[in-house]
Design an enzyme around this catalytic site. Structure first.
Site, PDB file in Angstrom:
ATOM      1  CB  SER A 217      22.639 -45.061  -6.564  1.00  5.93           C
ATOM      2  OG  SER A 217      22.396 -46.194  -7.277  1.00  5.93           O
ATOM      3  CD  GLU A 341      29.165 -49.900  -5.071  1.00  8.87           C
ATOM      4  OE1 GLU A 341      28.054 -49.817  -4.999  1.00  8.87           O
ATOM      5  OE2 GLU A 341      29.680 -48.812  -4.911  1.00  8.87           O
ATOM      6  CG  HIS A 450      24.682 -49.902  -4.675  1.00  9.46           C
ATOM      7  ND1 HIS A 450      25.620 -49.079  -5.463  1.00  9.46           N
ATOM      8  CD2 HIS A 450      23.296 -49.247  -4.872  1.00  9.46           C
ATOM      9  CE1 HIS A 450      24.780 -48.197  -5.957  1.00  9.46           C
ATOM     10  NE2 HIS A 450      23.430 -48.394  -5.573  1.00  9.46           N
TER      11      HIS A 450
END
Length: 536
Positions: A217, A341, A450
């Site tokens: 991330s 995601e 995600h």
């Protein structure tokens, strides 16, 4: 920024942090003691199951008092044996609704080392340095348990804290005097930690000449910066980037990838005004007089703090543009995303706004987030009709934004990386990955969301359901791939499904999913309809 977008930005950035998924461990691992000699003195950690763990080692001086908003300085020496059985404090941050506790600590520049017990200066192992996620607002290194990664992969793993939000990225002009740049201190902290690793890895049995930075991330996004930043050159040999494409499309306003300095300064001026420091003549002194709590309250989570480029020596130019121009470090890169995601951020939006987007608002919300005109929005609605998702706006929006914001930019980043040097691309594709612990799952499938892959590499980053036998097997294979790459720059090794190097123009990536045939090449471009998005 519109209030709804601002609220969604806060929730989305919060969900970027994995540190919020569980509380930091307060107890040190059980087992006999382990001792290492760093450049500043002796540290005593703990040892268990073939690995030694050292926590809370200072890699820079505490950035407090006159050092607040200053480039990190060397840590002081200490006498005797320093206890390294507990992590240092997380850097200053506001708490979030997931469970990440607030911190008012400015004395936070600490790192943790997990290393095989047999490693030594004579038999050194590769070093992997983890850059945590959190949208540059939240997180810490200590919750990422690296024992399995170090033991199975035979590598030394370093996790670290770096200054966040108003402490690490407040690009106020009044704080830029005397050659200092308060706007990118979080990046400078990471560089200081990498220099510490070069100087001290051998003391823990690590090879200082074989360092891989890896992050997820925001930690992956900042890796794009390290590939191009002058101060990062020569500090690592390889890079692994998870869920942070250099060309990410962020739909929620203030971007958390590197932004122009003018945008960062505008954010800093807004924070200063709310803190009562609007007068340019006294802003610097005024800001320095404020407590951490006052600064965090002035920010109120409304802004996307993060690295900024232009007009500063740390990040002189846009990292994405430098990558596109072929001006990035020619080191092997492993880069990828997760299959679904945006589910994580869609869930966050629904938590913030009180429920799913009404079906009649599906089109207007899409147009707003994607910045499309009416004709373009109609094309998207025809390509992704709500009827294809059993009327679930959450599922539909997750799919659209996964493709537009993440997957197709990832395909673009893959190509740019492949034109620069050795590149291996992946997609974490376990669509049955255990959902986030402590957060209620939505009423639509969460898929390979995600941050869903982190529980396959680390312990402690999630408090959800345990992995199944097949998922544990996938975890083993992912660790084998990651650590083989850290060792040689190529994830392939005997006993694993073949993983081919990505060539320019190739859109195939290695899918990582459990079960027979779960690890295989897939066409990322086709899977996520990138031809359609390119046509817009």
């Amino acid at each position: 920024m519109k209030p709804v977008i601002r609220a969604v930005l806060v929730i989305a950035a919060t969900l970027l942090t994995l540190a919020g998924l569980i509380a930091p461990s307060a107890a040190a691992p059980a087992g006999p003691k382990a001792v290492a000699r760093t450049e500043n003195g002796l540290v005593r950690g703990t040892s268990e199951a073939g690995v030694a763990v050292y926590q809370g080692i200072p890699y820079a001086a505490p950035p407090v008092g006159e050092r607040r908003w200053r480039t990190p300085e060397p840590a002081a020496d200490w006498a005797g044996l320093r206890d390294a059985s507990r992590p240092g404090a997380a850097c200053a941050q506001a708490g979030d609704f997931i469970g990440d506790p607030p911190s008012d600590a400015e004395d936070c520049l600490y790192l943790n080392v997990t290393t095989p017990r047999h490693a030594s200066a004579r038999r050194p192992v590769p070093v992997m340095v983890w850059l945590h996620g959190g949208g540059f607002q939240w997180g810490s290194g200590s919750i990422y348990g690296a024992e399995k990664l170090a033991r199975r992969g035979d590598v030394m793993v370093v996790t670290l804290n770096y200054r966040l939000n108003v402490s690490g990225f407040l690009a106020h002009p009044a704080l830029a005097g005397s050659g200092q740049d308060a706007g990118n201190l979080g990046v400078e902290d990471q560089q200081a930690a990498l220099r510490w690793v070069r100087r001290n890895a051998a003391a823990f049995g690590g090879d200082p000449g074989n360092v891989t930075i890896f992050g997820e991330s925001a930690g992956a996004q900042v890796s794009c910066t390290h590939l191009t930043a002058p101060g990062s050159r020569g500090l690592f040999e390889r890079v692994i980037m998870q869920s942070g494409p250099c060309t990410l499309n962020w739909p929620y306003g203030d971007t958390w990838r590197a932004k122009p300095r003018a945008e960062a300064e505008e954010i800093a001026l807004a924070v200063a005004e709310k803190a009562g420091c609007a007068d340019p003549a006294t802003a610097g002194t005024c800001l320095r007089s404020k407590s951490v709590a006052e600064l965090l309250a002035a920010d109120a989570g409304e802004h996307g703090h993060g690295p900024s480029f232009g007009g500063n020596p740390v990040i002189p130019e846009d990292p994405a543009r430098l990558l596109a121009a072929g001006r990035a470090a020619d080191v092997p890169v492993l880069h990828g995303t997760t299959r679904d995601e945006h589910v994580t951020f869609q869930v966050g939006m629904e938590l913030m706004t009180g429920g799913p987007v009404p079906p009649q608002a599906y089109g207007p919300v899409l147009g707003q987030f994607l910045g499309l005109d009416a004709g373009q929005t109609d094309r998207v609605l025809r390509e992704y009709p709500l009827s294809d998702y059993d009327g679930s706006t959450g599922a539909a929006l997750s799919t659209v934004l996964t493709d537009w914001a993440w997957a197709c930019p990832a395909a673009q980043t893959n190509d740019l990386l492949a034109r620069r040097g050795p590149t291996y691309a992946f997609e974490f594709a376990d669509r049955t990955a255990p959902w986030l612990g402590g957060t209620e799952a939505p009423d639509f499938p969460t898929g390979a969301f995600h941050a869903g892959e982190l529980q396959y590499l680390f312990s402690g980053a999630y408090a959800g359901q345990p992995l199944t036998a097949q998922q544990r097997r996938l975890s083993d294979r992912m660790i084998d791939y990651w650590t083989a790459f850290a060792r040689t720059g190529d994830p392939s090794r005997p006993g694993l499904p073949a993983w081919s190097r990505l060539r320019p123009g190739d859109t195939r990536v290695q899918a990582l999913a459990p079960g027979a045939g779960g690890i295989r090449p897939v066409d990322l471009h086709r899977e996520h309809r990138c031809g359609f998005w390119n046509s817009l």
